[in-house]
Design a protein around this motif. Structure first.
Motif, PDB file in Angstrom:
ATOM      1  N   PHE A 155     -22.850  44.141 -83.996  1.00 47.40           N
ATOM      2  CA  PHE A 155     -23.032  44.799 -85.285  1.00 47.40           C
ATOM      3  C   PHE A 155     -23.183  46.304 -85.132  1.00 47.40           C
ATOM      4  CE2 PHE A 155     -23.921  40.533 -86.745  1.00 47.40           C
ATOM      5  CZ  PHE A 155     -23.268  40.543 -87.958  1.00 47.40           C
ATOM      6  N   GLN A 192     -26.872  34.922 -78.195  1.00 47.20           N
ATOM      7  CA  GLN A 192     -27.530  35.822 -79.150  1.00 47.20           C
ATOM      8  C   GLN A 192     -27.531  37.278 -78.699  1.00 47.20           C
ATOM      9  OE1 GLN A 192     -31.397  34.608 -80.906  1.00 47.20           O
ATOM     10  NE2 GLN A 192     -30.964  32.609 -80.089  1.00 47.20           N
ATOM     11  N   VAL A 196     -21.152  48.993 -87.581  1.00 42.23           N
ATOM     12  CA  VAL A 196     -22.032  49.639 -88.558  1.00 42.23           C
ATOM     13  C   VAL A 196     -22.146  51.129 -88.269  1.00 42.23           C
ATOM     14  CG1 VAL A 196     -24.400  49.771 -89.396  1.00 42.23           C
ATOM     15  CG2 VAL A 196     -23.319  47.566 -89.125  1.00 42.23           C
ATOM     16  N   LEU A 255     -32.003  42.340 -88.339  1.00 39.47           N
ATOM     17  CA  LEU A 255     -31.348  42.375 -87.024  1.00 39.47           C
ATOM     18  C   LEU A 255     -31.902  43.555 -86.215  1.00 39.47           C
ATOM     19  CD1 LEU A 255     -29.090  41.263 -85.123  1.00 39.47           C
ATOM     20  CD2 LEU A 255     -27.581  42.952 -86.124  1.00 39.47           C
ATOM     21  N   ALA A 256     -32.046  44.701 -86.888  1.00 44.16           N
ATOM     22  CA  ALA A 256     -32.604  45.871 -86.205  1.00 44.16           C
ATOM     23  C   ALA A 256     -34.053  45.611 -85.800  1.00 44.16           C
ATOM     24  CB  ALA A 256     -32.512  47.092 -87.112  1.00 44.16           C
ATOM     25  N   LEU A 297     -29.899  51.330 -84.751  1.00 40.81           N
ATOM     26  CA  LEU A 297     -29.221  50.622 -85.846  1.00 40.81           C
ATOM     27  C   LEU A 297     -29.850  51.001 -87.179  1.00 40.81           C
ATOM     28  CD1 LEU A 297     -27.189  48.522 -86.801  1.00 40.81           C
ATOM     29  CD2 LEU A 297     -28.864  46.756 -86.332  1.00 40.81           C
ATOM     30  N   LEU A 339     -32.364  50.569 -79.195  1.00 38.20           N
ATOM     31  CA  LEU A 339     -31.116  50.176 -79.857  1.00 38.20           C
ATOM     32  C   LEU A 339     -31.394  49.711 -81.285  1.00 38.20           C
ATOM     33  CD1 LEU A 339     -29.061  48.396 -77.070  1.00 38.20           C
ATOM     34  CD2 LEU A 339     -28.925  50.731 -77.887  1.00 38.20           C
ATOM     35  N   GLY A 340     -32.502  48.976 -81.473  1.00 38.56           N
ATOM     36  CA  GLY A 340     -32.857  48.537 -82.821  1.00 38.56           C
ATOM     37  C   GLY A 340     -33.133  49.725 -83.721  1.00 38.56           C
ATOM     38  N   LEU A 367     -25.202  39.768 -80.325  1.00 42.72           N
ATOM     39  CA  LEU A 367     -25.242  40.052 -81.761  1.00 42.72           C
ATOM     40  C   LEU A 367     -25.494  41.524 -82.032  1.00 42.72           C
ATOM     41  CD1 LEU A 367     -27.067  37.160 -83.581  1.00 42.72           C
ATOM     42  CD2 LEU A 367     -24.694  37.873 -83.719  1.00 42.72           C
ATOM     43  N   LEU A 368     -26.438  42.114 -81.316  1.00 40.94           N
ATOM     44  CA  LEU A 368     -26.777  43.508 -81.591  1.00 40.94           C
ATOM     45  C   LEU A 368     -25.607  44.449 -81.301  1.00 40.94           C
ATOM     46  CD1 LEU A 368     -29.177  45.135 -82.663  1.00 40.94           C
ATOM     47  CD2 LEU A 368     -29.694  45.675 -80.304  1.00 40.94           C
ATOM     48  N   GLN A 394     -34.057  47.706 -75.670  1.00 46.34           N
ATOM     49  CA  GLN A 394     -33.731  46.961 -76.885  1.00 46.34           C
ATOM     50  C   GLN A 394     -34.382  47.599 -78.115  1.00 46.34           C
ATOM     51  OE1 GLN A 394     -34.520  42.817 -76.195  1.00 46.34           O
ATOM     52  NE2 GLN A 394     -33.052  42.263 -77.755  1.00 46.34           N
ATOM     53  N   THR A 395     -35.611  48.103 -77.934  1.00 46.49           N
ATOM     54  CA  THR A 395     -36.301  48.748 -79.051  1.00 46.49           C
ATOM     55  C   THR A 395     -35.535  49.981 -79.506  1.00 46.49           C
ATOM     56  OG1 THR A 395     -38.397  47.974 -78.207  1.00 46.49           O
ATOM     57  CG2 THR A 395     -38.475  49.779 -79.772  1.00 46.49           C
ATOM     58  N   GLY A 412     -37.850  44.139 -78.084  1.00 47.00           N
ATOM     59  CA  GLY A 412     -37.959  45.187 -77.075  1.00 47.00           C
ATOM     60  C   GLY A 412     -39.409  45.533 -76.793  1.00 47.00           C
ATOM     61  N   LEU A 421     -21.591  34.982 -86.566  1.00 42.84           N
ATOM     62  CA  LEU A 421     -22.731  34.962 -85.651  1.00 42.84           C
ATOM     63  C   LEU A 421     -22.363  34.307 -84.323  1.00 42.84           C
ATOM     64  CD1 LEU A 421     -25.703  34.009 -87.964  1.00 42.84           C
ATOM     65  CD2 LEU A 421     -24.893  36.238 -87.320  1.00 42.84           C
ATOM     66  N   SER A 442     -34.562  43.368 -82.843  1.00 47.71           N
ATOM     67  CA  SER A 442     -34.370  44.036 -81.570  1.00 47.71           C
ATOM     68  C   SER A 442     -35.560  44.942 -81.233  1.00 47.71           C
ATOM     69  CB  SER A 442     -33.065  44.804 -81.673  1.00 47.71           C
ATOM     70  OG  SER A 442     -32.957  45.726 -80.683  1.00 47.71           O
ATOM     71  N   ILE A 443     -36.124  45.598 -82.260  1.00 45.11           N
ATOM     72  CA  ILE A 443     -37.277  46.471 -82.024  1.00 45.11           C
ATOM     73  C   ILE A 443     -38.485  45.649 -81.537  1.00 45.11           C
ATOM     74  CG2 ILE A 443     -38.956  47.983 -83.155  1.00 45.11           C
ATOM     75  CD1 ILE A 443     -36.645  48.867 -85.023  1.00 45.11           C
TER      76      ILE A 443
END
Lengths: 352, 323
Positions: free
Chosen positions: A281, A274, A285, B126-127, A333, A329-330, A277-278, A326-327, B134, A95, B130-131
């Motif tokens: 990973f 921080q 992944v 983690l995902a 993932l 990208l989440g 981090l995204l 950011q949303t 965001g 981390l 970020s969601i």
């Protein structure tokens, strides 16, 4: 619930990693299906499709200048992804990549501005600092027998806090001209030399895992530590080396950031680093590196990070909600791990 | 060692409590104003919010997972709370209820994804971190909501009696509820059983997915509550709320003796962990040490606590073997 990609299942419980069935990708399914179902092929397809969509959708995307900035960002994201990949290989995680990165950047800035060190020496010493911080993580993990999650969570706070304490959160902006010129340099109008550095390091890492005993020991230690130990691998030492390597790679990413911005800024990776981090990973992944350890896909990590940078850049070019990036990208993932799950069960049904 | 002390030393809360007493004596010897009503009020304000944050992570540690998204859920709930009051003009209680419901939904989404896919909680949260973050930035465009009603501001900044702030009331309720749920209710036993040994829990007829869902719903609710309390205390809905919760949320339960692989947490140990962090933060101010040093101390505290927990574990196993 016995997922092969369970971090807790693998090592949080400090037990042996669950037996994995990744042998299934080697037998059974016919060759072309297997090829079409590899992460690497999927990633290349996605990169091409999104590239075409963005190029047709906005004129700015394919302009030489945008390709140049995209390549620069890509180079950094790829290094961040590599720095996480080399510890995921051992079944652990790190981390503190962002915190180490910021320490290296600030150390480099201090050496250049305050100590007046020559550029090569400053970069070398800063990367050595990254290696030392990474090795410290490794030693703490091996000696305590605790999971890398909690150790690197703690050191993330310690490293970042010490850096702020020592520098009083000051930025170093007196970076030699030839250094920031390297960040601005363009080959043929659009290719950043930083991207070439990342490609070179990717080749070195691939060579490490494929051809050297050390690389194979790293994979063995990650796949099944007890078995590796019995066959003569010094697992503890190998894990320390992996973490030191992670520190160096995070440091290279940080030095690239300094070259790009022309300054070493404590906030460059957000609070405690921080923000790294995204991307750290996402690359591994998306690229199909098993979180339980034992397998690394250097090319996959490279392509995964490249896809992430491309998407970020394209979304910003489209100006569809800069704040929502950011949303997306989440969600990416999430989608990536779900697709990986589907692919695995498909292969299992076809193959075994 | 007399038997009483040795029995006390085996509990989770005794060590942290001893540290609190010791630290209080030392700090107040250097600066008597440390025990002044005003300073105690400041300490209690910090403890009130932070212990809700810590409980939100603790319940996930209990089930043997981790929730990286506590800060993101709390931040999203905080700006929704403030935004609903400012833009839609909702009354504070209704807005708070909606924000807490949002937290529960966010937590349920985490729990559902984890138990339905079997993917590690680390990656899923983690995902979702970020969601949610965001969405927070997308809604606020990184600007705070300032339209917080006076009644909410008063709740966050006035006292019930003496040095006890109003914010301590929800925190005390949360502590009592967590203690009751974890140690006196079936769902708490299920959560701890799943954290201790998932397959054994499953074989004895516990529904693992529903325990996971419950834990994540509770975690989401508590994270949202902490966000709402912070809006009351800061008097504005800041998009940065929650950004710095991650380290603390793990530090306090671990100081309180929580086992990270699950199955064992201590509600009072976690509370004392939060108090220790608050005292140390105050001491750094009193001793005029750079406030940036708090991060270093927090990290070292985690290392120290996991080290001590590990030693206790080893010693306990040795005693068991001897017996």
């Amino acid at each position: 619930m016995n997922a092969p990609t369970s971090v807790e299942g693998a090592a949080m419980a400090e037990s042996e990693p669950p037996a994995r069935d990744d042998g299934l990708s080697q037998k059974g399914a016919p060759g072309w299906t297997r090829f079409l179902l590899t992460n690497e092929f999927g990633l290349v397809t996605l990169i091409v499709i999104f590239g075409a969509v963005f190029a047709l959708g906005t004129p700015g995307f394919s302009s030489p200048f945008n390709l140049f900035t995209l390549g620069r960002t890509m180079a950094i994201d790829i290094m961040i992804g590599f720095s996480m990949m080399v510890v995921i290989v051992t079944g652990g995680l790190n981390l503190s990549v962002g915190a180490i990165g910021v320490c290296v950047a600030i150390g480099c800035g201090w050496l250049l501005e305050v100590a007046g060190a020559p550029l090569a020496l400053a970069i070398f010493a800063a990367l050595a600092l990254g290696a030392a911080l990474g090795a410290l993580n490794g030693v703490l993990i091996v000696r305590s027998g605790l999971h890398s999650f909690i150790i690197t969570l703690a050191t993330m706070s310690v490293f970042f806090g010490l850096m702020l304490f020592l520098t009083h959160a000051n930025a170093y902006r007196q970076v030699p001209l030839e250094f920031s010129a390297f960040g601005k340099m363009r080959f043929a109008g659009y290719l950043s030399p930083l991207l070439l550095v990342s490609i070179a390091i990717g080749l070195l890492l691939a060579g490490l895992y494929r051809f050297t005993p050390l690389g194979r020991e790293m994979l063995a230690a990650g796949a099944k530590a007890a078995a590796a130990e019995l066959s003569g691998v010094r697992v503890g030492r190998t894990i320390v080396i992996c973490h030191a390597l992670s520190g160096v790679l995070a440091g290279i990413a940080a030095v690239m950031v300094v070259a790009r911005t022309g300054a070493a800024i404590p906030q460059m990776a957000g609070n405690l680093g921080q923000d790294w981090l995204l991307p750290a990973f996402l690359g591994p992944v998306l690229g199909g590196t098993l979180l339980a350890g034992g397998r690394a896909s250097v090319l996959g990590t490279f392509l995964g990070a490249a896809l992430v940078s491309e998407l970020t850049n394209g979304l910003l070019q489209f100006r569809i909600g800069e704040f929502w990036v950011q949303t997306w990208l989440g969600l990416l993932l999430l989608l990536a791990v779900l697709m990986d799950l589907a692919r695995r069960s498909f292969l299992a049904r076809r193959g075994v | 060692m007399t038997p009483v002390i040795s029995r006390l030393a085996r509990t989770d809360w005794f060590g942290p409590l001893a540290v609190i007493v010791f630290a209080t004596i030392i700090v107040s010897a250097f600066d008597p104003s440390f025990l002044s009503p005003f300073n105690i009020q400041i300490l209690m304000l910090a403890v009130a919010v932070n212990c809700v944050i810590a409980m939100s992570q603790m319940v996930i540690i209990a089930i043997g997972q981790m929730n990286l998204a506590v800060g993101a859920i709390g931040g999203l709930a905080a700006i929704s709370f403030a935004g609903m009051m400012q833009i839609w003009g909702l009354p504070p209680l209704l807005a708070a209820a909606a924000a807490l419901a949002l937290g529960i939904v966010a937590g349920l989404a985490n729990g559902l994804l984890i138990s339905a896919t079997g993917i590690s909680a680390f990656i899923i949260t983690l995902a979702s971190l970020s969601i949610f973050k965001g969405a927070n930035l997308g809604i606020t465009r990184a600007q705070p909501f300032y339209g917080v009603p006076e009644s909410v501001k008063a709740f966050g900044n006035t006292t019930i009696a003496g040095p006890i702030p109003w914010l301590a009331l929800p925190a005390a309720l949360v502590i009592a509820a967590m203690w009751y749920l974890l140690y006196r209710q079936r769902i708490g036993r299920y959560i701890l059983a799943v954290g201790g040994n998932q397959s054994a829990a499953e074989l004895s007829g516990i529904s693992v997915p529903s325990a996971v869902l419950w834990a994540h719903a509770m975690s989401g609710f508590l994270a949202a509550l902490a966000g709402v309390l912070l809006v009351a205390r800061l008097q504005l809905g800041e998009p940065t709320i929650g950004d710095d919760w991650l380290i603390l949320s793990f530090a306090a339960p671990v100081i309180g003796g929580a086992v990270l692989s699950g199955g064992h947490v201590s509600v009072f140990g976690t509370l004392f962990g939060v108090v220790i962090v608050a005292i140390i933060t105050q001491a750094l101010v009193i001793f005029r040490i750079d406030p940036f040093f708090v991060q270093v101390v927090l990290g070292l505290l985690i290392l120290w606590a996991v080290g001590v927990n590990r030693l206790r574990e080893v010693r306990m196993q040795r005693t068991l073997k001897r017996a």
